[in-house]
Write a protein that holds these residues in place. Structure first.
Motif, PDB file in Angstrom:
ATOM      1  N   GLY A 115       0.542   4.005  -1.977  1.00 10.91           N
ATOM      2  CA  GLY A 115       0.823   5.798  -1.843  1.00 10.91           C
ATOM      3  C   GLY A 115       1.548   6.496  -2.322  1.00 10.91           C
ATOM      4  O   GLY A 115       1.530   7.467  -3.121  1.00 10.91           O
ATOM      5  N   ALA A 170      -3.564   5.168   2.146  1.00  9.62           N
ATOM      6  CA  ALA A 170      -3.475   4.381   0.297  1.00  9.62           C
ATOM      7  C   ALA A 170      -4.737   5.605  -0.130  1.00  9.62           C
ATOM      8  O   ALA A 170      -5.015   4.888  -0.871  1.00  9.62           O
ATOM      9  CB  ALA A 170      -3.128   3.816  -0.372  1.00  9.62           C
ATOM     10  N   TRP A 176       0.614  -1.450  -0.674  1.00  5.53           N
ATOM     11  CA  TRP A 176      -0.248   0.204   0.014  1.00  5.53           C
ATOM     12  C   TRP A 176       0.753   1.259  -0.365  1.00  5.53           C
ATOM     13  O   TRP A 176       0.117   2.231  -0.584  1.00  5.53           O
ATOM     14  CB  TRP A 176      -1.035  -0.086   1.507  1.00  5.53           C
ATOM     15  N   CYS A 177       2.090   1.436   1.069  1.00  5.77           N
ATOM     16  CA  CYS A 177       2.793   2.280   0.155  1.00  5.77           C
ATOM     17  C   CYS A 177       3.446   2.421  -0.596  1.00  5.77           C
ATOM     18  O   CYS A 177       3.852   3.685  -0.688  1.00  5.77           O
ATOM     19  CB  CYS A 177       4.479   1.973   1.535  1.00  5.77           C
TER      20      CYS A 177
END
Length: 228
Positions: free
Chosen positions: A25, A202, A21-22
């Motif tokens: 993001g 995100a 998710w980073c």
């Protein structure tokens, strides 16, 4: 409302380079900065560890994921949910290629040193580490992989080779992670605007862009002078 030239804000991104998710993001933040117009956005990457208990040499990722999620079916379902979201952002997730679940403490140390070399260098390094882990299946806990990523990002690789085998900045990185937890950050990514306003998760690019515009406008009006 279009911002006038000279408006600037800082976005601290609390993230872990093994968090899919980073990675998503990061891609959405890039889009948000482009969509925010002429606001000058400085991005700084801050450490977080999803699992600091992983040993320095890492763990077999398949065994690690099975222990965490219970079944191959559950793992497939998780990957199947993330992959199309990544594809929409230009990410080719290759979860099957990842053989090692790494401890990311050393990666965060190198990211910290990259920040001293400049925001552009740090951003290049973080992007490369995401790619290495998620698209190429490299072990980003391996010092050789980190040396090469540092070199590609424009860092002085000899300095990284000298520092990484020592305990340089180990405690500094751990302290930053503890500080993030004390601030109430329990999940990543977290986008901290001007050290004061947090966008958790995100979020889509327009949500992040809108937050950037609002904080930049408030800063321009002198309303953020008490921000840390």
């Amino acid at each position: 409302m279009k911002m006038s030239d000279g408006n600037s804000i800082t976005v601290d991104v609390v993230s872990d380079v093994v968090c899919p998710w980073c990675f998503i993001g990061q891609k959405r933040l890039d889009k948000a900065i482009a969509a925010a117009g002429d606001i000058d956005v400085t991005v700084r990457w801050r450490p977080f560890q999803l699992d600091p208990t992983i040993p320095p040499e890492g763990k077999d990722r398949r065994e690690y994921m099975l222990a965490k999620f219970g079944s191959e079916q559950r793992i497939r379902e998780i990957h199947a949910r993330i992959e199309p979201l990544g594809e929409a952002e230009g990410i080719r997730f290759a979860f099957g290629a990842i053989k090692v679940a790494p401890n990311t403490l050393d990666a965060h140390r190198v990211i910290r040193w990259a920040g001293a070399a400049g925001d552009a260098v740090q951003n290049r390094l973080v992007r490369r580490l995401f790619q290495l882990n998620f698209e190429e299946g490299a072990n980003i806990g391996d010092h050789g992989v980190l040396f090469e990523a540092a070199r590609e990002a424009g860092m002085d690789a000899s300095v990284v080779e000298t520092l990484l085998p020592t305990d340089a900045d180990v405690e500094a990185v751990r302290t930053e992670i503890v500080t993030a937890s004390r601030m109430g950050i329990t999940g990543v990514p977290c986008f901290l605007l001007e050290g004061k306003y947090a966008v958790m998760g995100a979020q889509d690019a327009e949500t992040i862009a809108d937050a950037i515009r609002q904080v930049a406008a408030a800063k321009a009006r002198g309303e953020l002078e008490t921000a840390s």
